[in-house]
Design a protein around this motif. Structure first.
Motif, PDB file in Angstrom:
ATOM      1  N   VAL A  16     -19.153  -2.111   5.569  1.00 17.24           N
ATOM      2  CA  VAL A  16     -17.981  -2.920   5.228  1.00 17.24           C
ATOM      3  C   VAL A  16     -17.025  -2.186   4.307  1.00 17.24           C
ATOM      4  O   VAL A  16     -16.026  -2.732   3.883  1.00 17.24           O
ATOM      5  N   SER A  17     -17.311  -0.942   3.975  1.00 17.53           N
ATOM      6  CA  SER A  17     -16.430  -0.203   3.079  1.00 17.53           C
ATOM      7  C   SER A  17     -16.226   1.210   3.598  1.00 17.53           C
ATOM      8  O   SER A  17     -17.134   2.016   3.608  1.00 17.53           O
ATOM      9  N   GLN A  18     -15.047   1.497   4.061  1.00 15.50           N
ATOM     10  CA  GLN A  18     -14.635   2.847   4.379  1.00 15.50           C
ATOM     11  C   GLN A  18     -13.355   3.118   3.624  1.00 15.50           C
ATOM     12  O   GLN A  18     -12.628   2.208   3.238  1.00 15.50           O
ATOM     13  N   GLN A  19     -13.029   4.386   3.400  1.00 17.95           N
ATOM     14  CA  GLN A  19     -11.918   4.727   2.533  1.00 17.95           C
ATOM     15  C   GLN A  19     -10.608   4.074   2.969  1.00 17.95           C
ATOM     16  O   GLN A  19      -9.839   3.596   2.151  1.00 17.95           O
ATOM     17  N   ASN A  20     -10.340   4.000   4.281  1.00 15.00           N
ATOM     18  CA  ASN A  20      -9.060   3.456   4.718  1.00 15.00           C
ATOM     19  C   ASN A  20      -9.012   1.930   4.659  1.00 15.00           C
ATOM     20  O   ASN A  20      -7.980   1.330   4.899  1.00 15.00           O
ATOM     21  N   PHE A  21     -10.113   1.303   4.305  1.00 17.59           N
ATOM     22  CA  PHE A  21     -10.120  -0.149   4.140  1.00 17.59           C
ATOM     23  C   PHE A  21     -10.295  -0.556   2.676  1.00 17.59           C
ATOM     24  O   PHE A  21     -10.489  -1.716   2.384  1.00 17.59           O
ATOM     25  N   GLN A  22     -10.243   0.424   1.776  1.00 12.82           N
ATOM     26  CA  GLN A  22     -10.400   0.155   0.361  1.00 12.82           C
ATOM     27  C   GLN A  22      -9.098   0.416  -0.381  1.00 12.82           C
ATOM     28  O   GLN A  22      -8.288   1.245   0.027  1.00 12.82           O
ATOM     29  N   ILE A  23      -8.901  -0.311  -1.472  1.00  6.62           N
ATOM     30  CA  ILE A  23      -7.903   0.062  -2.463  1.00  6.62           C
ATOM     31  C   ILE A  23      -8.708   0.601  -3.635  1.00  6.62           C
ATOM     32  O   ILE A  23      -9.375  -0.151  -4.342  1.00  6.62           O
ATOM     33  N   LEU A  24      -8.678   1.911  -3.797  1.00 11.60           N
ATOM     34  CA  LEU A  24      -9.589   2.569  -4.714  1.00 11.60           C
ATOM     35  C   LEU A  24      -8.811   3.351  -5.763  1.00 11.60           C
ATOM     36  O   LEU A  24      -7.826   4.017  -5.441  1.00 11.60           O
ATOM     37  N   TYR A  25      -9.240   3.253  -7.019  1.00 14.39           N
ATOM     38  CA  TYR A  25      -8.671   4.090  -8.056  1.00 14.39           C
ATOM     39  C   TYR A  25      -9.753   4.364  -9.079  1.00 14.39           C
ATOM     40  O   TYR A  25     -10.797   3.723  -9.076  1.00 14.39           O
ATOM     41  N   HIS A  26      -9.512   5.374  -9.953  1.00 18.57           N
ATOM     42  CA  HIS A  26     -10.606   5.831 -10.799  1.00 18.57           C
ATOM     43  C   HIS A  26     -10.805   5.011 -12.056  1.00 18.57           C
ATOM     44  O   HIS A  26     -11.757   5.248 -12.794  1.00 18.57           O
ATOM     45  N   ASN A  27      -9.927   4.073 -12.371  1.00 18.82           N
ATOM     46  CA  ASN A  27     -10.221   3.127 -13.440  1.00 18.82           C
ATOM     47  C   ASN A  27      -9.443   1.840 -13.188  1.00 18.82           C
ATOM     48  O   ASN A  27      -8.483   1.824 -12.408  1.00 18.82           O
ATOM     49  N   ILE A  28      -9.835   0.764 -13.843  1.00 16.84           N
ATOM     50  CA  ILE A  28      -9.264  -0.529 -13.489  1.00 16.84           C
ATOM     51  C   ILE A  28      -7.833  -0.687 -13.984  1.00 16.84           C
ATOM     52  O   ILE A  28      -7.086  -1.495 -13.450  1.00 16.84           O
ATOM     53  N   CYS A  29      -7.440   0.092 -14.995  1.00 15.15           N
ATOM     54  CA  CYS A  29      -6.040   0.054 -15.424  1.00 15.15           C
ATOM     55  C   CYS A  29      -5.135   0.566 -14.316  1.00 15.15           C
ATOM     56  O   CYS A  29      -4.143  -0.073 -13.950  1.00 15.15           O
ATOM     57  N   HIS A  30      -5.476   1.715 -13.762  1.00 12.09           N
ATOM     58  CA  HIS A  30      -4.684   2.271 -12.669  1.00 12.09           C
ATOM     59  C   HIS A  30      -4.775   1.396 -11.430  1.00 12.09           C
ATOM     60  O   HIS A  30      -3.810   1.284 -10.666  1.00 12.09           O
ATOM     61  N   LEU A  31      -5.938   0.792 -11.213  1.00  8.66           N
ATOM     62  CA  LEU A  31      -6.082  -0.098 -10.058  1.00  8.66           C
ATOM     63  C   LEU A  31      -5.167  -1.311 -10.202  1.00  8.66           C
ATOM     64  O   LEU A  31      -4.565  -1.761  -9.225  1.00  8.66           O
ATOM     65  N   ALA A  32      -5.041  -1.838 -11.421  1.00  7.70           N
ATOM     66  CA  ALA A  32      -4.140  -2.971 -11.649  1.00  7.70           C
ATOM     67  C   ALA A  32      -2.696  -2.587 -11.334  1.00  7.70           C
ATOM     68  O   ALA A  32      -1.961  -3.349 -10.686  1.00  7.70           O
ATOM     69  N   HIS A  33      -2.282  -1.399 -11.759  1.00  7.64           N
ATOM     70  CA  HIS A  33      -0.913  -0.958 -11.475  1.00  7.64           C
ATOM     71  C   HIS A  33      -0.728  -0.652  -9.989  1.00  7.64           C
ATOM     72  O   HIS A  33       0.350  -0.884  -9.426  1.00  7.64           O
ATOM     73  N   ILE A 123     -12.538  -4.218  -2.102  1.00  9.91           N
ATOM     74  CA  ILE A 123     -13.159  -4.021  -0.796  1.00  9.91           C
ATOM     75  C   ILE A 123     -12.993  -5.337  -0.043  1.00  9.91           C
ATOM     76  O   ILE A 123     -13.835  -6.241  -0.146  1.00  9.91           O
ATOM     77  N   PRO A 124     -11.901  -5.492   0.700  1.00  8.60           N
ATOM     78  CA  PRO A 124     -11.534  -6.802   1.259  1.00  8.60           C
ATOM     79  C   PRO A 124     -12.634  -7.498   2.048  1.00  8.60           C
ATOM     80  O   PRO A 124     -12.867  -8.693   1.845  1.00  8.60           O
ATOM     81  N   LEU A 125     -13.324  -6.792   2.941  1.00  9.94           N
ATOM     82  CA  LEU A 125     -14.332  -7.468   3.759  1.00  9.94           C
ATOM     83  C   LEU A 125     -15.515  -7.910   2.904  1.00  9.94           C
ATOM     84  O   LEU A 125     -16.007  -9.035   3.040  1.00  9.94           O
ATOM     85  N   PHE A 126     -15.950  -7.053   2.003  1.00 16.27           N
ATOM     86  CA  PHE A 126     -17.063  -7.432   1.127  1.00 16.27           C
ATOM     87  C   PHE A 126     -16.671  -8.586   0.219  1.00 16.27           C
ATOM     88  O   PHE A 126     -17.507  -9.418  -0.143  1.00 16.27           O
ATOM     89  N   ASP A 127     -15.396  -8.658  -0.118  1.00 11.41           N
ATOM     90  CA  ASP A 127     -14.890  -9.728  -0.972  1.00 11.41           C
ATOM     91  C   ASP A 127     -15.016 -11.096  -0.304  1.00 11.41           C
ATOM     92  O   ASP A 127     -14.975 -12.123  -0.981  1.00 11.41           O
ATOM     93  N   MET A 128     -15.170 -11.122   1.014  1.00 12.58           N
ATOM     94  CA  MET A 128     -15.296 -12.393   1.728  1.00 12.58           C
ATOM     95  C   MET A 128     -16.683 -13.015   1.574  1.00 12.58           C
ATOM     96  O   MET A 128     -16.883 -14.185   1.878  1.00 12.58           O
ATOM     97  N   LEU A 129     -17.660 -12.232   1.100  1.00 12.87           N
ATOM     98  CA  LEU A 129     -19.008 -12.773   0.925  1.00 12.87           C
ATOM     99  C   LEU A 129     -19.063 -13.629  -0.338  1.00 12.87           C
ATOM    100  O   LEU A 129     -18.708 -13.166  -1.424  1.00 12.87           O
ATOM    101  N   ASN A 130     -19.488 -14.864  -0.196  1.00 16.88           N
ATOM    102  CA  ASN A 130     -19.641 -15.741  -1.352  1.00 16.88           C
ATOM    103  C   ASN A 130     -20.979 -15.495  -2.045  1.00 16.88           C
ATOM    104  O   ASN A 130     -21.922 -14.962  -1.456  1.00 16.88           O
TER     105      ASN A 130
END
Length: 203
Positions: A16-33, A123-130
């Motif tokens: 459920v996680s491949q690079q082109n399906f992730q929004i990935l960054y090396h820390n959460i500050c940069h991920l927020a931006h 990880i959008p697809l994994f995020d769908m798991l409750n």
């Protein structure tokens, strides 16, 4: 909510996680931006379906850091003295050249990273798991496994049955339990719960 379209046998897996399906960054500050950038791109975002889902369903104020002053004050009264249940943004990020906590959009983006992200990625697809510790029917690899996260059925799952994961009993976070789920996701998990007491003085 994620349901399986057909029967899944135990140990049957799905990546459920491949690079082109992730929004990935090396820390959460940069991920927020990065998230703010994708929001501002509108229909031009490569992650438009997921960004739209976040904006429509994950409104500000769902986690304690975004509650009203009265709500925060109430939770502070029942939390332990050193708890960051309410004030983790100010404790960890205010004045740290991460975000401006007084900017509503930047604060909202950081809340979303905490609420819907996994470490430094969405990880959008994994995020769908409750989450439900009483109905877990999957196991998964670590979030940064070389070949992406692979989710495996831990028991037989019937077609149309909801797929569940555990946010605090996956074996990855020894320090994480029911209070942390309230802090990060904004809900009190149903039983069975997990409470982690790290202060040796309580024993």
């Amino acid at each position: 909510e994620l349901q399986t379209p057909e029967d899944a046998s135990e140990e049957e897996e799905e990546t459920v996680s491949q690079q082109n399906f992730q929004i990935l960054y090396h820390n959460i500050c940069h991920l927020a931006h990065t998230l703010i950038k994708e929001m501002n791109l509108g229909t031009q975002s490569n992650f438009l379906p997921y960004i739209t889902y976040l904006e429509k369903t994950q409104k500000p104020g769902q986690i304690p850091a975004g509650w009203s002053k009265a709500g925060k004050d109430m939770l502070r009264k029942v939390a332990t003295a050193e708890s960051d249940l309410v004030d983790w943004i100010d404790i960890n990020y205010k004045g740290k050249e991460c975000i401006d906590p007084d900017d509503p959009l930047q604060r909202y983006a950081l809340e979303l990273v905490k609420q819907r992200g996994y470490d430094q990625s969405f990880i959008p697809l994994f995020d769908m798991l409750n989450h439900d510790n009483g109905r877990i029917n999957t196991v998964h690899d670590g979030f940064f496994a070389k070949d992406g996260i692979k989710v495996r059925a831990s028991k037989k799952i019937r077609a149309g049955e909801e797929v569940y994961a555990s946010y605090d009993m996956s074996g990855e976070n020894d320090y994480w339990g029911t209070p942390e789920i309230l802090r990060d996701f904004g809900f009190v998990e149903s039983y069975p719960q997990r409470w982690v007491f790290q202060d040796p003085d309580i024993w």
